[in-house]
Design an enzyme around this catalytic site. Sequence first.
Site, PDB file in Angstrom:
ATOM      1  N   TYR A   1      24.978  14.621  -3.235  1.00 36.17           N
ATOM      2  CA  TYR A   1      23.571  15.062  -2.795  1.00 36.17           C
ATOM      3  C   TYR A   1      22.588  13.759  -3.072  1.00 36.17           C
ATOM      4  O   TYR A   1      21.683  13.294  -2.195  1.00 36.17           O
ATOM      5  CB  TYR A   1      23.130  16.364  -2.921  1.00 36.17           C
ATOM      6  CG  TYR A   1      21.717  16.679  -2.295  1.00 36.17           C
ATOM      7  CD1 TYR A   1      21.587  16.905  -1.065  1.00 36.17           C
ATOM      8  CD2 TYR A   1      20.742  16.780  -3.218  1.00 36.17           C
ATOM      9  CE1 TYR A   1      20.444  17.420  -0.570  1.00 36.17           C
ATOM     10  CE2 TYR A   1      19.253  17.176  -2.957  1.00 36.17           C
ATOM     11  CZ  TYR A   1      19.417  17.529  -1.334  1.00 36.17           C
ATOM     12  OH  TYR A   1      18.041  17.860  -0.825  1.00 36.17           O
TER      13      TYR A   1
ATOM     14  N   LYS B 124      20.652  11.220  -0.612  1.00 34.57           N
ATOM     15  CA  LYS B 124      19.357  11.241  -0.510  1.00 34.57           C
ATOM     16  C   LYS B 124      18.574   9.911  -0.957  1.00 34.57           C
ATOM     17  O   LYS B 124      17.496   9.605  -0.269  1.00 34.57           O
ATOM     18  CB  LYS B 124      18.784  12.355  -1.201  1.00 34.57           C
ATOM     19  CG  LYS B 124      19.000  13.565  -0.892  1.00 34.57           C
ATOM     20  CD  LYS B 124      18.246  13.871   0.813  1.00 34.57           C
ATOM     21  CE  LYS B 124      18.441  15.378   1.314  1.00 34.57           C
ATOM     22  NZ  LYS B 124      17.820  15.309   2.674  1.00 34.57           N
TER      23      LYS B 124
END
Length: 323
Positions: free
Chosen positions: A191, A195
């Site tokens: 993640y 991001k």
Amino acid sequence: MAADATSAVTPPPAPAGICAGRVVIVTGAGRGLGRAHARAYAAEGAKVVVNDLGVGPDGSGESDGPGEPGGPAHAVAEEIRAAGGEAVAHGGDIATPEGAASLVRAALDTYGRLDTLVNNAGFLRDRMLVNLDEDDWDAVMRVHLKGHFLPLKHASGHWRAEAKAGRVPHACVVNTSSGAGLQGSVGQGNYSAAKAGILGLTLVAAAELAAYGVRVNAIAPTARTRMTERTFADTMAVPEPCAFDAMAPGNVSPLVVWLGSTASAGVTGRVFEAEAGRITVMEGWRPGPTADKGVRWTPSEAGEAARGLLADAEPPRPVYGAR
């Protein structure tokens, strides 16, 4: 007395708000932040295309087909219409070329234009790196990175064609990063990497698309959503009635709406943190202390120089969850 004929055909007033008349796509808008953004845009006069695939917090489960009623995208679109706004649901997978293309077509076919794209869709598959499966890495990269890239690509293709035809748009893109992308988060290597990649994509897109009248910015929000239930478990309690709910998703939406409106003209290539009542402009990687020998260093010399520079540098922000 008979009604005046002229007054009988007077059209209703145009919707008020800083996004009046604009057409906005919000991906992942069936719940959480996306739902709050979609409703906030509608409240400011926008016509909204509400996209959501209708899957679980980890991307699993049955999805809502583009024409299937009853899923979260349709529910949010109905909420907007019930409040007097205009919205249409889209249940396609925006991480596929076909789904992203159909998303843009939904805006153009329904409303005849597209002004703002909010890339928000995503999910989590948290694992420590030594336990992180390749499938979990690929799935998170797909929904966040490809799920940003493909809608951006298809929307930008439309805006470029408009600009080349002499109709330069006032188009806006708002991408969704995270504090995990800015400083990392333990147990979220996939993640955090995705991001962080969104931040790089934002900077490149802002530079490449400026000539076509397109502005591109990113936010790093903090709010109560299905994705943050475990990360912020100690701070997720809903406050007493009348108290300010600092973790409400709607706290982030005003900035997102402003970034997607003409009121934010001139703002592009920027990253904002948004949480509760706080907005922060993030300044990104900038050169800090430096040393230049003028010729090649030896390893020992390079290490000595690096130690000296680190002593003068600002310490990095701690990774979320680090001990």
